[in-house]
Design an enzyme around this catalytic site. Structure first.
Site, PDB file in Angstrom:
ATOM      1  N   ASN A 194       0.858  -1.179   0.000  1.00 21.87           N
ATOM      2  CA  ASN A 194       0.000   0.000   0.000  1.00 21.87           C
ATOM      3  C   ASN A 194       0.897   1.233   0.000  1.00 21.87           C
ATOM      4  O   ASN A 194       2.123   1.131   0.106  1.00 21.87           O
ATOM      5  CB  ASN A 194      -0.982  -0.015   1.184  1.00 21.87           C
ATOM      6  CG  ASN A 194      -0.295  -0.013   2.534  1.00 21.87           C
ATOM      7  OD1 ASN A 194       0.743   0.635   2.725  1.00 21.87           O
ATOM      8  ND2 ASN A 194      -0.862  -0.727   3.497  1.00 21.87           N
ATOM      9  N   LEU A 195       0.300   2.394  -0.141  1.00 20.95           N
ATOM     10  CA  LEU A 195       1.095   3.606  -0.305  1.00 20.95           C
ATOM     11  C   LEU A 195       1.994   3.860   0.899  1.00 20.95           C
ATOM     12  O   LEU A 195       3.163   4.244   0.748  1.00 20.95           O
ATOM     13  CB  LEU A 195       0.175   4.818  -0.529  1.00 20.95           C
ATOM     14  CG  LEU A 195       0.883   6.155  -0.786  1.00 20.95           C
ATOM     15  CD1 LEU A 195       1.773   6.081  -2.027  1.00 20.95           C
ATOM     16  CD2 LEU A 195      -0.154   7.278  -0.924  1.00 20.95           C
ATOM     17  N   SER A 196       1.485   3.614   2.102  1.00 20.85           N
ATOM     18  CA  SER A 196       2.283   3.828   3.305  1.00 20.85           C
ATOM     19  C   SER A 196       3.496   2.909   3.325  1.00 20.85           C
ATOM     20  O   SER A 196       4.614   3.330   3.639  1.00 20.85           O
ATOM     21  CB  SER A 196       1.420   3.605   4.547  1.00 20.85           C
ATOM     22  OG  SER A 196       2.189   3.681   5.719  1.00 20.85           O
ATOM     23  N   GLU A 197       3.287   1.632   3.007  1.00 21.83           N
ATOM     24  CA  GLU A 197       4.390   0.674   2.971  1.00 21.83           C
ATOM     25  C   GLU A 197       5.412   1.055   1.902  1.00 21.83           C
ATOM     26  O   GLU A 197       6.627   0.949   2.108  1.00 21.83           O
ATOM     27  CB  GLU A 197       3.843  -0.728   2.706  1.00 21.83           C
ATOM     28  CG  GLU A 197       2.991  -1.276   3.850  1.00 21.83           C
ATOM     29  CD  GLU A 197       2.124  -2.443   3.450  1.00 21.83           C
ATOM     30  OE1 GLU A 197       1.646  -3.164   4.346  1.00 21.83           O
ATOM     31  OE2 GLU A 197       1.903  -2.642   2.228  1.00 21.83           O
ATOM     32  N   ASP A 263      -5.752  -8.143   1.186  1.00 27.55           N
ATOM     33  CA  ASP A 263      -5.856  -9.577   0.899  1.00 27.55           C
ATOM     34  C   ASP A 263      -6.691  -9.820  -0.349  1.00 27.55           C
ATOM     35  O   ASP A 263      -6.382 -10.687  -1.169  1.00 27.55           O
ATOM     36  CB  ASP A 263      -6.494 -10.316   2.083  1.00 27.55           C
ATOM     37  CG  ASP A 263      -5.645 -10.262   3.343  1.00 27.55           C
ATOM     38  OD1 ASP A 263      -4.441  -9.970   3.234  1.00 27.55           O
ATOM     39  OD2 ASP A 263      -6.198 -10.495   4.430  1.00 27.55           O
TER      40      ASP A 263
END
Length: 473
Positions: A194-197, A263
């Site tokens: 995701n963008l944060s990761e 998921d």
């Protein structure tokens, strides 16, 4: 791009990763505790759902793809619950059970569909990576895609061994990454942060241009086949070497709960790739599936009927003229959504007010209306020379344009009895002034417990009369 439903039943996928149990305590709240300023929940229902890598495998199986799962659990009741749920859903679950250590459980206390509290039971697993690798190696034969579902809980110790084992067999590897070191996913076919990761690894991205630039560098550094960044309300971005970036908007109509959305993305992506879809189409399907799951409460699997209906809605083919195979799929999807199927038939040569009123009344008997239309040869046998006035394709096109009609299909026999045996509608409707026992196919429908209804006709509305009036003028 035009979307279609893949053949998931020929798409075996192996999932390896961190398994957990999502447990929900549901109950009402009517008072505040006298011990502390917190609500008192009277637990009325306990629900267990597979989470983490288990949810990925469950989603794959729900789409109709053969799914296998390798993971690590404790040797306890929670592991038994997971095994039973997964086996019941058709997932082949192989767990390395560790004694004296709990299965990871995320307990959520719920009241009126609101989460009041989450309690986590977990300890990092000190597992033998070689043992897990041996299990995976035995299962790779015949698999179309390998998924690494990494939550940083200890099940995945040797990512590179798994990636290289799959690549040696020509099997694509998809990884849902976690942590601050993405080098462990080097050589993967696709990773789906995701963008944060993603920004944890490459730094903040002020705009899409910077996201694309930093993503390209990451792919080069880690020898990645592709990078899919999920961006919440901004949709998702697919990056591939030597291809322009593909930005897909978010598809959610209403966001209710984002639990398990990641998921859903990787499971749909994996199943679609295993079914032979090109990566952009697989990503578009995953985006569509994510838009469905965030409208649900908690970790939830996307079923094949739900995805097929979303595709039909996307392509504008949810209603209209269908062939038999398409109609049977549409009926299956409708039944999966607990919708009642109504069936009627006729020539409908020149559509008039009586027809429109009758079809509106028929539609009111259920949720979906099928109109079966006699083909041209059949009409000629019934009505005589000179009929039909309009060809079957034109008659069906006009019927499909009516708001009351969902699906239109033609038949060549004198009666629709063969269609009724195939479709098995819940309600058979006919217009006229005769008894139910005189309705063609009534015995077929009654035999499997369906309902037969006769609706009145609008007076002074007759195709034959209209044709005669035109001819006489």
């Amino acid at each position: 791009m035009k979307l279609s439903m893949p053949r998931f039943d020929q798409a075996p996928v192996l999932v390896v990763g961190d398994v957990m149990l999502d447990r929900y305590w549901h109950g009402g709240t009517s008072r505040i505790s006298p011990e502390a300023p917190v609500p008192v929940v009277k637990v009325e229902h306990i629900e267990d759902r597979p989470g983490g890598a288990a949810n990925v495998a469950l989603n794959i199986a729900a789409l109709g793809a053969p799914a296998s799962l390798v993971g690590v659990t404790g040797d306890d009741e929670a592991a038994d619950s997971l095994t039973n749920s997964l086996n019941g859903a058709g997932v082949r679950a192989i767990f390395q059970r560790v004694a004296h250590q709990p299965t990871i459980v995320k307990l959520r206390v719920m009241s009126r569909h609101q989460q009041l509290l989450r309690i986590d039971f977990e300890e990092p697993f000190a597992t033998d990576p070689l043992a897990l690798g041996a299990e995976v190696d035995n299962l790779l034969e015949g698999v179309k895609v390998l998924v690494l579902s990494d939550y940083g809980k200890g099940a995945l110790k040797n990512h590179q061994a798994l990636i290289q084992a799959a690549r040696a067999r020509g099997i694509p590897v998809l990884a849902d990454p976690k942590g601050k070191d993405f080098s462990i996913y080097r050589g993967a076919s696709v990773i789906t942060p995701n963008l944060s990761e993603f920004e944890t690894i490459v730094g903040g991205c002020a705009d899409e241009h910077e996201l694309v630039s930093k993503g390209a560098q990451l792919m080069q550094d880690l020898d990645l086949g592709a990078l899919l960044v999920t961006r919440g309300e901004h949709g998702m971005t697919l990056l591939r070497p030597d291809h322009p970036a593909l930005h897909l908007p978010a598809r959610a109509r209403e966001v209710f709960d984002v639990t398990g959305a990641g998921d859903t993305v990787i499971s749909t992506l994996a199943a679609a790739i295993a079914a032979g879809e090109e990566l952009p189409h697989a990503v578009a399907l995953a985006n569509l599936a994510a838009g469905i799951v965030v409208g649900k409460l908690g970790t939830a699997a996307i079923s094949a009927p739900e995805l097929r209906r979303a595709i039909q809605r996307e392509e504008g083919s949810e209603r209209g003229v269908l062939g038999l195979e398409q109609l049977l799929l549409a009926v299956d999807d409708a039944r999966a959504h607990n919708e009642t199927i109504v069936f009627t038939n006729g020539c409908f040569d020149i559509l008039h007010a009586g027809h429109v009123t009758y079809l509106e009344q028929a539609r009111a008997q259920g949720d979906r209306l099928i109109v079966a239309v006699n083909d041209d040869a059949s009409v000629s046998r019934l009505k005589g020379p000179g009929r039909p006035i309009n060809s079957v394709d034109r008659r069906m096109a006009v019927l499909a344009g009516l708001g009351a009609v969902d699906w239109v299909i033609s038949f060549s026999e004198g009666t629709p009895e063969n269609l009724l045996r195939e479709v098995k509608p819940d309600v058979l409707v006919k217009g006229g002034d005769y008894g139910i026992d005189q309705v063609v196919g009534a015995d077929i429908v009654a035999a499997y417990g369906g309902t037969v209804k006769v609706l009145g006709l609008v007076e002074n509305s007759s195709t034959t009369a209209i044709v005669e009036k035109i001819r006489n003028h």
